[in-house]
Write a protein that holds these residues in place. Sequence first.
Motif, PDB file in Angstrom:
ATOM      1  N   TYR A 156     -15.371  11.740  -2.096  1.00  0.00           N
ATOM      2  CA  TYR A 156     -14.473  12.938  -1.692  1.00  0.00           C
ATOM      3  C   TYR A 156     -15.185  14.050  -3.493  1.00  0.00           C
ATOM      4  N   VAL A 157     -15.169  12.935  -4.261  1.00  0.00           N
ATOM      5  CA  VAL A 157     -16.544  13.328  -5.532  1.00  0.00           C
ATOM      6  C   VAL A 157     -17.808  13.861  -5.326  1.00  0.00           C
ATOM      7  N   ARG A 158     -18.880  13.348  -4.280  1.00  0.00           N
ATOM      8  CA  ARG A 158     -19.526  14.038  -4.129  1.00  0.00           C
ATOM      9  C   ARG A 158     -19.419  15.105  -3.391  1.00  0.00           C
ATOM     10  N   THR A 159     -18.533  15.437  -2.379  1.00  0.00           N
ATOM     11  CA  THR A 159     -18.582  17.071  -1.583  1.00  0.00           C
ATOM     12  C   THR A 159     -17.596  17.510  -2.509  1.00  0.00           C
ATOM     13  N   ALA A 160     -17.026  17.772  -3.674  1.00  0.00           N
ATOM     14  CA  ALA A 160     -16.133  17.780  -4.559  1.00  0.00           C
ATOM     15  C   ALA A 160     -17.358  18.451  -5.692  1.00  0.00           C
TER      16      ALA A 160
END
Length: 322
Positions: free
Chosen positions: A220-224
């Motif tokens: 989810y950090v990479r997505t953000a």
Amino acid sequence: MGAVLKHPTVAFLSRRLLHSAVVLLGVLVVVFSLLQLVPGDPIRIALGTRYTEASYEALKSASGLDRPLLVQFFSYLGNSVTGDLGVSFRSGQPVTELLMNRLPATLSLALVGIIIGLVIALVVGIWAALHEGTVSDAVVRIASQFGVSIPDFWMGLLLITVFSATFHLLPSSGYVALTDDPWQWLRHIILPASAVGLVAGAILTRYVRSAVLEVVSMSYVRTAKSKGLSRRVVTFRHIVRNALIPVLTIAGIQFATILGGVIVVEVVFAWPGLGNLVYNAVATRDYPLIQGTVLLIAVMFLAVNLLVDMLYAVVDPRIRLS
């Protein structure tokens, strides 16, 4: 009424309070046994050179040690629930009164100390994790390892040597209540709180760094990041907030440990808290006072752990207390 009891928060609190009550009962048994396991006669040991037949009988009767063991235990259990922890062998004052007089000094020292530790850990730990593999990260890891290895009392003596004996900037001992003089309270608390906080900060920094590094690798950090969110938003909304969950647990344990483990620091700085009180109680073999202090520290430890569990839902709404 039934619906209220089934509410997740109420059910969680009920279970935790029940568990805490069981733990406290075990602590009471251990604390009560302390007096029974002491070699020799605790009354005679406590009186020392003040011993006379009359004083011996008077103190034995006042402390209830002339009654059967089982009666003593249930009497101690009942009195403890109502806040009556007996009378000090040495001063003759109620133990509860002595503890309440010393508690504000220890609480203020622990609170300021853990705040200093958390500020250091959050700033330095997050910086080191976001700059993994750099020189600054290596410096932080070495410094935190050094801090973990330093005893509190040595840190205290070092601070006294530098800021009090050498530069005469801060007092090396004593305590002023916050309500009496806030400025003098601050001047007196800086050194002992820093001695506690620097060591706690070194311990917490390692956990903050590890927690942030673990969250950074999440999908989810990479997505953000791929959505084009700013570095600040990604860092504080997605990384730091999620990394705080395990850090919160360690911070709570560290705070509870500080509350019950600042004996040496309080002695070094002549700080009139629970640590100094129990040190003097052990030195004078004041067993009712030792029992009361151990019991109070156990209650505070359980209360802090319960508070930390409740804060989980504040830090991360996805967590359900049930």
